[in-house]
Design a protein around this motif. Structure first.
Motif, PDB file in Angstrom:
ATOM      1  N   GLU A 152      -3.149  -5.817  -3.969  1.00 46.69           N
ATOM      2  CA  GLU A 152      -2.613  -5.971  -2.616  1.00 46.69           C
ATOM      3  C   GLU A 152      -2.890  -4.722  -1.772  1.00 46.69           C
ATOM      4  O   GLU A 152      -3.173  -4.820  -0.564  1.00 46.69           O
ATOM      5  CB  GLU A 152      -1.112  -6.283  -2.659  1.00 46.69           C
ATOM      6  CG  GLU A 152      -0.203  -5.168  -3.159  1.00 46.69           C
ATOM      7  CD  GLU A 152      -0.195  -4.996  -4.661  1.00 46.69           C
ATOM      8  OE1 GLU A 152       0.528  -4.098  -5.143  1.00 46.69           O
ATOM      9  OE2 GLU A 152      -0.917  -5.750  -5.361  1.00 46.69           O
ATOM     10  N   LEU A 153      -2.831  -3.551  -2.378  1.00 42.02           N
ATOM     11  CA  LEU A 153      -3.165  -2.315  -1.655  1.00 42.02           C
ATOM     12  C   LEU A 153      -4.665  -2.263  -1.369  1.00 42.02           C
ATOM     13  O   LEU A 153      -5.091  -1.805  -0.305  1.00 42.02           O
ATOM     14  CB  LEU A 153      -2.752  -1.086  -2.463  1.00 42.02           C
ATOM     15  CG  LEU A 153      -1.267  -0.918  -2.783  1.00 42.02           C
ATOM     16  CD1 LEU A 153      -1.030   0.410  -3.494  1.00 42.02           C
ATOM     17  CD2 LEU A 153      -0.424  -0.998  -1.514  1.00 42.02           C
ATOM     18  N   GLN A 154      -5.450  -2.732  -2.333  1.00 42.17           N
ATOM     19  CA  GLN A 154      -6.901  -2.769  -2.143  1.00 42.17           C
ATOM     20  C   GLN A 154      -7.263  -3.663  -0.968  1.00 42.17           C
ATOM     21  O   GLN A 154      -8.086  -3.288  -0.119  1.00 42.17           O
ATOM     22  CB  GLN A 154      -7.575  -3.267  -3.426  1.00 42.17           C
ATOM     23  CG  GLN A 154      -9.093  -3.300  -3.340  1.00 42.17           C
ATOM     24  CD  GLN A 154      -9.734  -3.846  -4.610  1.00 42.17           C
ATOM     25  OE1 GLN A 154     -10.877  -4.304  -4.599  1.00 42.17           O
ATOM     26  NE2 GLN A 154      -9.014  -3.819  -5.731  1.00 42.17           N
ATOM     27  N   GLU A 155      -6.625  -4.829  -0.885  1.00 40.40           N
ATOM     28  CA  GLU A 155      -6.934  -5.770   0.196  1.00 40.40           C
ATOM     29  C   GLU A 155      -6.496  -5.214   1.546  1.00 40.40           C
ATOM     30  O   GLU A 155      -7.200  -5.385   2.556  1.00 40.40           O
ATOM     31  CB  GLU A 155      -6.258  -7.112  -0.078  1.00 40.40           C
ATOM     32  CG  GLU A 155      -6.594  -8.196   0.944  1.00 40.40           C
ATOM     33  CD  GLU A 155      -8.092  -8.372   1.155  1.00 40.40           C
ATOM     34  OE1 GLU A 155      -8.516  -8.484   2.326  1.00 40.40           O
ATOM     35  OE2 GLU A 155      -8.838  -8.367   0.155  1.00 40.40           O
ATOM     36  N   ARG A 156      -5.348  -4.541   1.581  1.00 39.18           N
ATOM     37  CA  ARG A 156      -4.878  -3.953   2.835  1.00 39.18           C
ATOM     38  C   ARG A 156      -5.844  -2.867   3.318  1.00 39.18           C
ATOM     39  O   ARG A 156      -6.137  -2.771   4.516  1.00 39.18           O
ATOM     40  CB  ARG A 156      -3.483  -3.365   2.639  1.00 39.18           C
ATOM     41  CG  ARG A 156      -2.908  -2.753   3.914  1.00 39.18           C
ATOM     42  CD  ARG A 156      -1.490  -2.272   3.721  1.00 39.18           C
ATOM     43  NE  ARG A 156      -1.027  -1.527   4.882  1.00 39.18           N
ATOM     44  CZ  ARG A 156       0.167  -0.947   4.972  1.00 39.18           C
ATOM     45  NH1 ARG A 156       1.030  -1.039   3.960  1.00 39.18           N
ATOM     46  NH2 ARG A 156       0.518  -0.285   6.060  1.00 39.18           N
ATOM     47  N   THR A 157      -6.348  -2.072   2.386  1.00 39.62           N
ATOM     48  CA  THR A 157      -7.309  -1.016   2.747  1.00 39.62           C
ATOM     49  C   THR A 157      -8.601  -1.633   3.261  1.00 39.62           C
ATOM     50  O   THR A 157      -9.165  -1.200   4.275  1.00 39.62           O
ATOM     51  CB  THR A 157      -7.604  -0.122   1.526  1.00 39.62           C
ATOM     52  OG1 THR A 157      -6.377   0.327   0.952  1.00 39.62           O
ATOM     53  CG2 THR A 157      -8.443   1.084   1.934  1.00 39.62           C
TER      54      THR A 157
END
Length: 487
Positions: free
Chosen positions: A310-315
């Motif tokens: 989820e952090l990867q997608e937000r970045t």
């Protein structure tokens, strides 16, 4: 018989003298009345580090947690050498910022006459460092970084191509090393992509003869080390980098009004011209101080994002938004708009701090405010950066990867000197902006079209290599990489 007795008594006398000398050295903090960690004979406080059982970061974290709040600093020993371990952030601020003029030395070994590459900003001290720092500071001005941005973008596009189009398990560490080696080769040395094979080999071999004991003795006995012509770096690599700079400078001087392509041009054009040897040393500094930390930081960052999709997608969403707003191009203004991406990098630098400690040496006696304690001239100082970054009183649940810690409002709530991946003050990293730019551009290329997941070969949890002073993975980071279908 008399000869044997003479040899025996001489040997016993030498051993007794050696024993007394070691005990005297290890009694320094006791004689001064400073709270200190009880040392072991000869090993001081680092026996587990020397034997490879602990990374130095683990030792510093243990000492920091054990003694913080009891004193602003404690005494400790690296083998027989006395060091002060700083525990109080206000004192850290004094040393690195408000009174940094008292601590402009690192105490590292250099021998410019025999080993010209050791005359870099990282290793030099005293007047030579001050003069060189003043000449080098304008080289890293924002305007110059803007002009060199296209070179970094070329390297990042090559990095992106190396990720492929099919799902595969990839040795991320090797890929990132290629990206950063090429970036340094172009930016620091002005090389083309076709001239990288020998350069890449030498970036991996220049420290092949390094030994903790020899490095320690050179720092402890620099005059003797210079007399015996001790060299920190492997001679073949030393000669290669020095000769490479001379050749590049000769070619550069044959051209008129060439566009800015490398830092060699900037160093050669300083107000008070640097010698070729000084320029070679500064170019080597990019490798010495930058290559492994850059590799490790990007590798750790991908590792953490692979564990938290989820952090990867937000970045990735922010990266795509910024690129779209800038017609698909990554510009200087676009880099400034990557606020969350920078938070991700900062959290990586906090949790996996490349330099787990900073070294300083007092060049003058320094009296602590409202205290009877004095840091004496010549005292060596250790600032445990990685331990500060994992202090639960500063960062809640410090082992958790959370980029939200670096929202502007969260940063303002924390004390000064609670985040020091690039140091601070006079001896802070002079190339900080360049390093941040290289990391951001690399991360954009890595995340724009590809996603990352743990694979069967991914080391979880992350372990550090205890044989290294820097925080780098014990094993290469391997991840599953796949190009996004909608791209």
């Amino acid at each position: 018989m008399e000869l044997m007795q003479h040899i025996l008594w001489s040997s016993l006398g030498a051993l007794a003298l050696f024993y007394a000398l070691v005990k005297f050295c290890l009694g320094y903090w006791k004689r001064r009345g400073i709270l200190h960690v009880k040392p072991k004979f000869l090993w001081g406080n680092i026996s587990e580090v020397v034997r490879g059982k602990k990374h130095v970061q683990q030792l510093l974290l243990y000492l920091y947690e054990s003694y913080k709040g009891r004193a602003p600093f404690i005494g400790c020993y690296v083998l027989c050498k006395a060091f002060l371990l700083i525990l109080d952030l206000e004192l850290v601020s004094n040393i690195l910022d408000s009174n940094d003029g008292y601590f402009t030395s690192r105490g590292l070994y250099n021998n410019v006459k025999v080993e010209p590459l050791s005359g870099n900003l990282f290793q030099l001290d005293g007047h030579r460092w001050r003069q060189l720092h003043a000449q080098s500071a304008p080289v890293f001005a924002a305007n110059n970084l803007h002009k060199l941005l296209p070179q970094l973008l070329k390297s990042s596009r090559k990095l992106q191509l190396g990720l492929g189009v099919r799902k595969q398990e990839l040795n991320v560490s090797q890929l990132l090393d290629s990206y950063n080696v090429e970036s340094i080769a172009k930016l620091a040395y002005g090389l083309s992509s076709e001239d990288l094979s020998e350069f890449s080999l030498m970036t991996r071999s220049y420290w092949s003869n390094w030994s903790l004991w020899r490095a320690y003795l050179a720092m402890e006995l620099p005059i003797l080390a210079r007399l015996v012509k001790y060299q920190s770096y492997e001679r073949l690599a030393n000669d290669y980098f020095y000769k490479l700079v001379q050749e590049q400078l000769q070619q550069q001087r044959k051209r008129d009004r060439q566009p800015l392509q490398s830092f060699l041009q900037l160093f050669a054009a300083t107000d008070k011209s640097l010698t070729d040897a000084q320029i070679a040393a500064q170019a080597f500094g990019f490798i010495l101080a930058g290559l492994q930390p850059l590799n490790a930081t990007l590798g750790f960052c991908l590792y953490e994002l692979a564990l938290q999709p989820e952090l990867q997608e937000r970045t990735r969403a922010e990266i795509k938004r910024v690129l779209k707003a800038n017609d698909g191009q990554l510009t200087t203004d676009g880099l400034k708009q990557l606020s969350y991406t920078k938070q991700v990098l900062n959290e990586t630098l906090r949790l996996h701090t490349p330099y787990p400690f900073l070294l300083r040496r007092a060049t003058r006696e320094f009296e602590l405010t409202e205290s009877v304690f004095v840091i004496a001239r010549g005292n060596n100082v250790v600032i445990p950066v990685a331990a500060i970054h994992r202090d639960p009183n500063i960062y809640v649940e410090p082992e958790r990867f959370d980029p939200e810690r670096f929202r502007p409002e969260a940063v303002l709530k924390r004390p000064a000197m609670s985040f020091l991946p690039f140091g601070q003050g006079l001896r802070g990293c002079i190339a900080k902006q360049l390093a941040e730019q290289q990391l951001l551009i690399g991360l954009v290329a890595l995340l724009e079209h590809h996603k990352y997941e743990p694979s069967a070969e991914t080391q979880i949890p992350m372990l550090y290599d205890p044989s290294k002073l820097l925080l780098i993975p014990r094993k290469d980071i391997k991840l599953s990489v796949q190009r996004l279908e909608k791209d």
